[in-house]
Design an enzyme around this catalytic site. Sequence first.
Site, PDB file in Angstrom:
ATOM      1  CD  GLU A 266      10.240  -9.512 -74.625  1.00 33.82           C
ATOM      2  OE1 GLU A 266      10.390 -10.312 -73.453  1.00 33.82           O
ATOM      3  OE2 GLU A 266       9.708 -10.071 -75.619  1.00 33.82           O
ATOM      4  CG  HIS A 269       7.663 -11.023 -70.265  1.00 30.46           C
ATOM      5  ND1 HIS A 269       6.677 -11.798 -69.656  1.00 30.46           N
ATOM      6  CD2 HIS A 269       7.522 -11.093 -71.653  1.00 30.46           C
ATOM      7  CE1 HIS A 269       6.003 -12.533 -70.735  1.00 30.46           C
ATOM      8  NE2 HIS A 269       6.705 -11.863 -71.982  1.00 30.46           N
TER       9      HIS A 269
END
Lengths: 500, 500
Positions: A266, A269
Site C-alpha cells: 500500500e 501505491h
Amino acid sequence: MELQQAIEKYYEYRTKLKALGYVNYLISWDTETEAPLGCLEERSKQVGVLSEMSYQLERSKEYIELVSYLNNNIDQLDDILKVEIKKTNKALQQSLKIPMDELVEFSILMSKSASIWANAKVNNDYSLFKDTLAEIINFSKKMVKYLETEELKGYNVLLDQYEEGMTKEKYDKFFALLKEEIVPLVKEISKQQKPINKIVNKKYDINKQKIFADYLMDVMCFDKNRGLMKESEHPFTSGYGSSDVRVTNHYYEDLVLSSVFSAIHELGHGTYEQQCNPELDSTYLSGGTSMAMHESQSRFYENIVGRSYEFWKRHYPKLKELFEEELSDVSLEEFYRYANDVECSLIRVEADELTYPLHIMVRYEIEKMIIEGNVSVDELPTIWNRLYKEYLGLDVPNDKLGILQDVHWSGGSFGYFPTYALGSAYGAQLLYAMKKDLNFEEECSKENLKAINEWLKEKIHIYGATKSPEELLIASTGETFDAKYYVKYLKEKYQKIYNI
Amino acid sequence: MELQQAIEKYYEYRTKLKALGYVNYLISWDTETEAPLGCLEERSKQVGVLSEMSYQLERSKEYIELVSYLNNNIDQLDDILKVEIKKTNKALQQSLKIPMDELVEFSILMSKSASIWANAKVNNDYSLFKDTLAEIINFSKKMVKYLETEELKGYNVLLDQYEEGMTKEKYDKFFALLKEEIVPLVKEISKQQKPINKIVNKKYDINKQKIFADYLMDVMCFDKNRGLMKESEHPFTSGYGSSDVRVTNHYYEDLVLSSVFSAIHELGHGTYEQQCNPELDSTYLSGGTSMAMHESQSRFYENIVGRSYEFWKRHYPKLKELFEEELSDVSLEEFYRYANDVECSLIRVEADELTYPLHIMVRYEIEKMIIEGNVSVDELPTIWNRLYKEYLGLDVPNDKLGILQDVHWSGGSFGYFPTYALGSAYGAQLLYAMKKDLNFEEECSKENLKAINEWLKEKIHIYGATKSPEELLIASTGETFDAKYYVKYLKEKYQKIYNI
C-alpha cells in the site's frame, strides 16, 4: 464562444465536480475505516443526493457542449489541458452512449449486488449469487454493445476501460508466455520438499506489528505530513491529490508477514500518489496513469524491493528486535526464504509472487468466455475448478475457496483482473531499466529507499496521468511493453532460490 | 404556486443543502481527528467550493421565494414543517440583511483569525491578537446593527442567536443571583484547608483510561452501532442525525479524572443526539434545540450524575480494578471528594462545577461592554484581570492564562459563553423535576443510566428542535426557567461536602 472563456467555464465545472469527488473520497474512507454500521443507511441516501448533484453537472447541456467545443479546438490548448480534454471527452462520449435509465437500473443492481455476493460467499453457496451474476453479465454485455467502436469490439471494450491500449490480442500473447514459462517452473518447485516453517504458529503482538509498519513508512520515505496509515479489514490506498494520501493495513496476530507486505504494497501505491506533480492536483490528471501502472508500483515495492535479500539484510534486525523471542531461531536466510515461499494455493490475495499471475490467468480466460462466449452462469464453477487444476494443479473443494472468493465480478468489474498481472510485468521491465542507472541491490540495503523513489518519481510518478503507460514505458525503458522482462525476473529469482 | 408543489420543491432544496451540510460535518470531523496537516491547504479550497455551492442554493431567488411563500402560508403546514419554516425563514431573512460583500470579508477574516489568536496565545502576547480582535468586534457590531429589530437591540441580538428568547435582562438577573449566592460560598470554601490529594502525581496508563471510557459508554447506554468514540486534542461531539453520533476524548497520563469526566460530558451530548426522534433526521430539526439545552445535558450527565456519590459507589470499584496500584490508597469517599474539589483557578475549561459559572460571568460582563460600550481592545486585559480578582479572588499573571485562553472571540462568537452557565442551570431545574418521578440517587447507583436516559428522552431529547427550550422546560418541570434551582442544587451539594 471564445476559447479562453470556454476554458474558464470548463474550469468552473471541474472545480465543482472535483469538490464532489473529494467528498466521495472522504465518505468512502470513513465508511471503510470507522463509520458505525448503523449510519450506513442514512449515508447511502446522502451519497445518492451528492451523486445526483455531480450527475446534473456532468450531464448538463452546457458542460457537454463545453467539452465538445474544447475537444474540437484541442490543438489550441496547452499540453496538459490537451490530455485532460481528450480523456474527459472520451469518458463523456462513452457515458452518453448509455441510456440514462439503464445506468440507473445498473446502479440499483450495484447497490445490492456486493452484499448478495458476500452472503453467498459466507454461506459457501454459489446458487445464492448466480442469478445476480447473470444480471450483471447481461448488463455488461449490453454496455459493451453501446460502447463498441470500429477499433474496439467485445471484451476489448472493457479491457481498454481499465488499461487504455490493452487488447485481448496483447493479453493473449502475454498470458501464453506465462503459461509456457511459469507453469512448468511452478510445477518443478512444487515437487521440492518444503523446509519446516519456523515463523508460523507463533503470536506476534499487534502493537509491535504496528510499530514495524510505522518503521516501514520511514524506510519508504512516506511523508507523514501528507498522509497517514490506518487499519481496515482489507488494506487499500485512498486520498486526494499529492497532499492527502492514505493507506490502510490489517494485522493478524499469527501472520506477521501479512501486515509487513501489505504495508509495503500500500505504501508503494501511496508513494506513487505522493510523488506526483502537485500542480496536477487541481486537474483530472493527478495520481496514477492507469490501473496496471499503479499496481506495478505497489508490486515493485512489495515484491521486487520488499522481498529482496538485500532489503531484509538491512531491516530484518529491526523486526527481530521487536520480536526477539518469536524470531530468535529464525536466521536472515530462513526469513528471506519464507518471504519468497512458493506454494500453489486457492486464494488469489494470499498467493505468492510466482503463482499470482496464474490466478489471474484463470479469471482472464473465464472473462473472455463470459463476455464473448455463451457460457451460462451454471457452468462457471466447473470451468473455474478445471482451470485451477490445469494451471495450479489444485482441486477446488468448494466455491467459497473458488469462484466466490473475489468481489470484482459482483461490482461488474470485468476487464480489471488482467491489469494486476500486467502491473507485475511493468514493474519487472522498469527494474531492468533502473539497474542501468543505479546499483539496485545496494539501494535496497540502504537505510531508506530514497534513490529508488527518486528514480521512479522522475521516470513515472511525477507525470501523473499526463502520459500513457506506453509513453512512460518507452521514455523510461526505451521500449514498448515486453513481457520477457517479467519472465526473466521471475526465472532468475526463483531458480536461484530453489536451486533449479 | 400551489402549496403542495412548493413544499416538494422546498424539500428538494433541503435535501441538497443537508447533503452539503453532511459533507461539512465529515470534513470537520476528519480534520479534527486525523487529517494530515499537509492536506489542510488543499482542503480549505475544497471547503470553499462546497460552501459556495451551498450558498448558491440558499441565496437563489427560487429558494428565497419558496421560504417566504411557505412562511406566508405557515398555518397550512403540518406541525413540524411549521416550526422548521419559521426557523429557516428567520435565519434566511437575517442573513439577507447582511450585504454579501461584508459576509465575504468577514469569512476571509475568520479564515485567518483563529491561527492569529493561537499564535498570540502560544507566545503569550496579546498585542499580536488585539488588532484582529478589534476588527472582529467592529464587524460584530456592524452585524448587530443590520440585525436589530423593534424587539431586539444591541447585545440582545447576539444573545438571541445562541439562545432564542434569552436577553441581557434575563441574564443580568441570572448572574446577579449567582454573584449574590455563589461568590460568597466559593469564598468560604476557599478558606478551608485542602486535604492532601492522593490521586495526582501518579501515572495512569492511557490504554486503561480508554478501557474505562469504553466502560462508561456502556454505563450510559451509548449505542455503539450508531456512534463511536475517538481521540482529539479538545474533546467534542459531532455527527449527523441520530444514527451517526461521534464523540472524542483526550487522555493525559497524569490526569485520570480528565478523561473520565470529558467522556461523560461528551457522551451526554451524544445521548441527546442519539435519543432524538429519528424521523427528524431528514429535517433541520434533528439534534438539540439550543446551545444551552445541549450544554444542560452534557453537564447534567457530567456533574449532576457523574460527580454524585451514588454513581461512584457503583463504578469506583471498576476504576480501582483497572488502576489497582495507583488507587490502592484512595477510598471511595476520598475519590468522591477529589471529583468535587472546589478551587478558584484561572482556566475556564479546567474549572470545577461550582466556580465554573464565575468564569462565565467575567466573559459576559466583558461582552456587554464590547458590544454596547466603547471599551477599546487595549483596556480588555485589565478589565479581564480586575473581574477575575473580583469574582474568583485571583491575580492573573499573564494573558495566556487570562484573556487569551479561549478560542471563542477569535471566531466572532459573542453571546455564546452565557449559554454554558445557562445550561448548568437548566440541568438543575430538570433534576428537581426528575426527582419527582424517580429515585435519582438509586438510579445513579445502578449498573447503567437507562432510567435517567429514558426520562430525559421522553421530556427533552425526543423532541429535537421542534420545541423551544422554554416550551420543553414548561412541559417537563411545570415552570419557565428559574435560576433558583441551580443555586439550590449547588448550595445543597457543596455545603454538604464542605460542612458549611
